[in-house]
Design an enzyme around this catalytic site. Structure first.
Site, short mmCIF file in Angstrom:
data_model
loop_
_atom_site.label_atom_id
_atom_site.label_comp_id
_atom_site.label_asym_id
_atom_site.label_seq_id
_atom_site.Cartn_x
_atom_site.Cartn_y
_atom_site.Cartn_z
N CYS A 104 0.94 -1.48 -0.17
CA CYS A 104 -0.31 0.14 -0.30
C CYS A 104 1.20 1.31 -0.17
CB CYS A 104 -1.06 -0.09 1.29
SG CYS A 104 -2.44 1.52 1.20
N HIS A 163 -3.99 -5.76 0.45
CA HIS A 163 -3.42 -6.29 2.13
C HIS A 163 -3.07 -7.74 2.34
CE1 HIS A 163 -2.66 -2.08 4.15
NE2 HIS A 163 -3.11 -1.55 2.95
N GLU A 175 -2.54 -9.24 4.72
CA GLU A 175 -1.72 -9.35 5.66
C GLU A 175 -3.28 -10.31 6.64
OE1 GLU A 175 -0.93 -6.34 4.68
OE2 GLU A 175 -1.93 -4.93 6.20
N SER A 215 5.15 -10.02 39.71
CA SER A 215 3.15 -8.95 40.17
C SER A 215 2.16 -10.38 40.21
CB SER A 215 3.57 -8.55 38.98
OG SER A 215 2.80 -8.89 37.33
N GLY A 216 2.56 -11.82 39.85
CA GLY A 216 1.76 -12.79 39.71
C GLY A 216 1.04 -12.84 38.99
N GLY A 217 1.01 -11.87 37.67
CA GLY A 217 0.66 -11.77 36.14
C GLY A 217 1.72 -12.28 35.56
N VAL A 218 1.16 -13.15 33.67
CA VAL A 218 2.03 -14.40 33.45
C VAL A 218 2.93 -13.94 33.20
CG1 VAL A 218 1.42 -15.04 31.19
CG2 VAL A 218 -0.44 -14.72 32.16
N ASP A 219 3.43 -12.52 32.63
CA ASP A 219 4.76 -11.94 32.06
C ASP A 219 5.52 -12.37 32.55
OD1 ASP A 219 2.75 -11.04 29.57
OD2 ASP A 219 3.28 -9.83 30.26
N SER A 220 5.29 -11.74 34.11
CA SER A 220 6.50 -12.05 34.55
C SER A 220 6.88 -13.73 35.42
CB SER A 220 6.36 -11.49 36.25
OG SER A 220 5.43 -11.74 37.12
#
Ligand code: XMP
Length: 518
Positions: free
Chosen positions: A83, A169, A171, A223-228
């Site tokens: 594009c 596009h 994608e 932190s208790g979250g997924v990432d950490s």
């Protein structure tokens, strides 16, 4: 590692292009559209085999339009312009771009004018997806039009054996054969090996951590979250667990049983130094009587930093590395030039943390997830043995329940909200709804309304239920509960928590509302 670089000119689908390429098994990275060509050769650990120029809301005629480095077109590396990318290629080669009288938007069947490897095994007349206001009116000299749209607009132009631009596009899912076209570029033209996988990523990340850290201690704030949690899993796999210090601050503003669950999940991953710091009394004292939302956030953020520094000084011997769960979407390239590659971190604590800033400055910050999207982090977590409960957990804000108790926070309100929230979530799980919702929680309002139980009138708190679906938290839709589900949730909460007299459901999308109430 083979890589395709997507140069992002601000188009809405630049991230999507990157995702599609990764789904083909090829590592892709997104950089600002104006990245100098010379920089692409020196990206650590990457062999750039192809370059994609993304779309853009800009027009090539805008005075401040982002322009790709002309030196890119001198490189032997194959280039695919999409594009706006195509329009830049045309305009840099002396062709002409004009504003369309009407925007070409939606499906358009393409006719081939000549053959090209980009369209290998893609049948003539396939339905492409267009979304553009400008279009090519005069092609530059010496180039070849490969395909045209239904309206006779050049839809694919070959500039050289290795450079091609397309107006549509591939994608987006509405584009037929879109993945095949991207694969024809990535594998056919750019010659990438399709062997990139999260297993390989995990091995490489572990190796990189070992080399960077050596025998030094590494601290990770949990932190208790997924990432950490996933970062903890990588660290514990890459290093001697005796080197890995995990620290979790219980602010007293966490969900029911959360601190215990976090501890148990990290122990299962083999944590040796796991400090669960109970700072509940300190946080609640600091928040006593404060009802302004911004003030509450500020107090929590500052105290977090104070508690962390104090506890770190007491527990970690000598110098250490800091690990962080920054993920790819957290990193916003500010665009413009080499000097502007500063990473801007969205998360509140991270932005303000002097510890992170200092460690970054010293080269002692490690961010092993910084190249992954959220769903890739989740899949990596599963590979590394993180429990599915942690992986599927809804997001939770840093300031915790404090931003879900409107007005002043008291220990009693924390207790009531924690209980109500646990009942809500349990009911969602029982009804098979938890995994269909992106984020669900309760909000305790600073109001009391009248109710009756038996013959007595009493004033109970009003509790709001929130449930939204979202992909990136930037926009959110209200979850359309069946009425019976809502009635059952409300009954369960009011039957079990006498202090709550009334339950309401928040039916606001974002925008105009936000997901949280404060
Ligand atoms: P809003 O309320 O801005 O929330 O629509 C978007 C997403 O971000 C979470 N959130 C936070 N996360 N610190 C965080 O780490 C915060 O201060 C914070 N405020 C909101 C929110 O839960 C939602 O997922």
């Amino acid at each position: 590692m083979d890589a395709i670089i997507v140069l992002d000119f601000g188009g809405q689908t630049a991230q999507l292009i990157g995702r599609r390429i990764r789904e083909l098994g090829v590592y892709s990275e997104i950089l600002p559209g104006t990245t100098p060509a010379a920089l692409l050769a020196g990206l650590p650990g990457l062999t750039v085999r192809g370059i994609v120029l993304s779309g853009s809301p800009a027009s090539v005629h805008d005075a401040d339009a982002p322009v790709p480095d002309p030196a890119l077109f001198e490189l032997p590396t194959p280039i695919l312009g999409i594009c706006y990318g195509l329009q830049q290629m045309v305009s840099q080669r002396g062709g002409e771009i004009a504003r369309s009288t009407s925007r070409e938007y939606g499906r358009s069947k393409l006719r081939y004018s000549s053959e090209h490897p980009l369209f290998a095994e893609v049948p003539e007349g396939f339905t492409s997806w267009m979304s553009h206001g400008d279009h090519v009116v005069a092609v530059p000299e010496g180039v070849r039009v490969v395909a045209e749209s239904e309206h006779g607009i050049p839809a694919a132009i070959e500039f050289s054996r290795t450079q091609i631009g397309i107006q549509f596009h591939p994608e987006v899912t509405h584009c037929e054969h879109g993945n095949r076209i991207l694969e024809n570029f990535v594998v056919g033209m750019a010659g990438c090996a399709t062997d990139w996988s999260l297993e390989e990523y995990a091995d490489e990340a572990a190796e990189e951590i070992r080399t960077t850290v050596g025998p030094s201690p590494v601290l990770l704030l949990i932190s208790g979250g997924v990432d950490s949690t996933v970062v903890a899993a990588i660290l514990l796999r890459a290093l001697d667990p005796a080197q890995v210090y995990l620290m979790y601050v219980n602010t007293g503003l966490m969900r029911k049983d959360e601190s215990e669950e976090v501890g148990a999940s990290l122990e299962r991953l083999g944590a040796r130094h796991l400090d669960l710091i109970d700072a509940e009394a300190e946080f609640l004292a600091a928040l006593d009587g404060v009802d302004d939302p911004e003030k509450k956030r500020e107090i929590i953020g500052d105290l977090f930093i104070r508690v962390q520094s104090r506890e770190i000084a007491e527990r970690i011997p000598g110098d250490y590395f800091l690990a962080q769960g920054t993920i790819y979407p957290d990193i916003i390239e500010s665009g413009g030039g080499v000097g502007k590659y500063a990473h801007v971190i969205k998360s509140h604590h991270n932005v303000r943390s002097p510890l992170v800033a200092a460690k970054r400055e010293q080269g002692k910050l490690i961010e092993p997830l910084s190249r992954l999207y959220k769903d890739e982090v989740r899949r990596l977590g599963i590979i590394l043995g993180v429990s599915r409960d942690v992986i599927a957990r809804h997001p939770f804000p840093g300031p915790g329940l404090a931003v879900r108790i409107l007005g002043a926070v008291t220990p009693e309100k924390c207790r009531i909200l924690r209980e109500a929230d646990a009942l809500y979530i349990a009911e969602l799980r029982d009804r098979g709804l938890y995994d269909r919702i992106w984020q669900a929680f309760c909000v305790l309002l600073p109001l009391r309304s009248v109710g009756v139980t038996g013959d007595t009138r009493h004033y109970g708190y009003v509790l709001a239920l929130r449930a939204v679906n979202s992909t990136d938290a930037m926009t959110a839709d209200v979850f359309p509960f069946a009425p019976d589900d809502l009635l059952a949730i409300s009954a369960r909460i009011t039957n079990r928590i006498p202090e709550i007299g009334r339950v309401v459901y928040d039916v606001s999308s974002k925008p105009p509302a936000t997901i949280e109430w404060e």
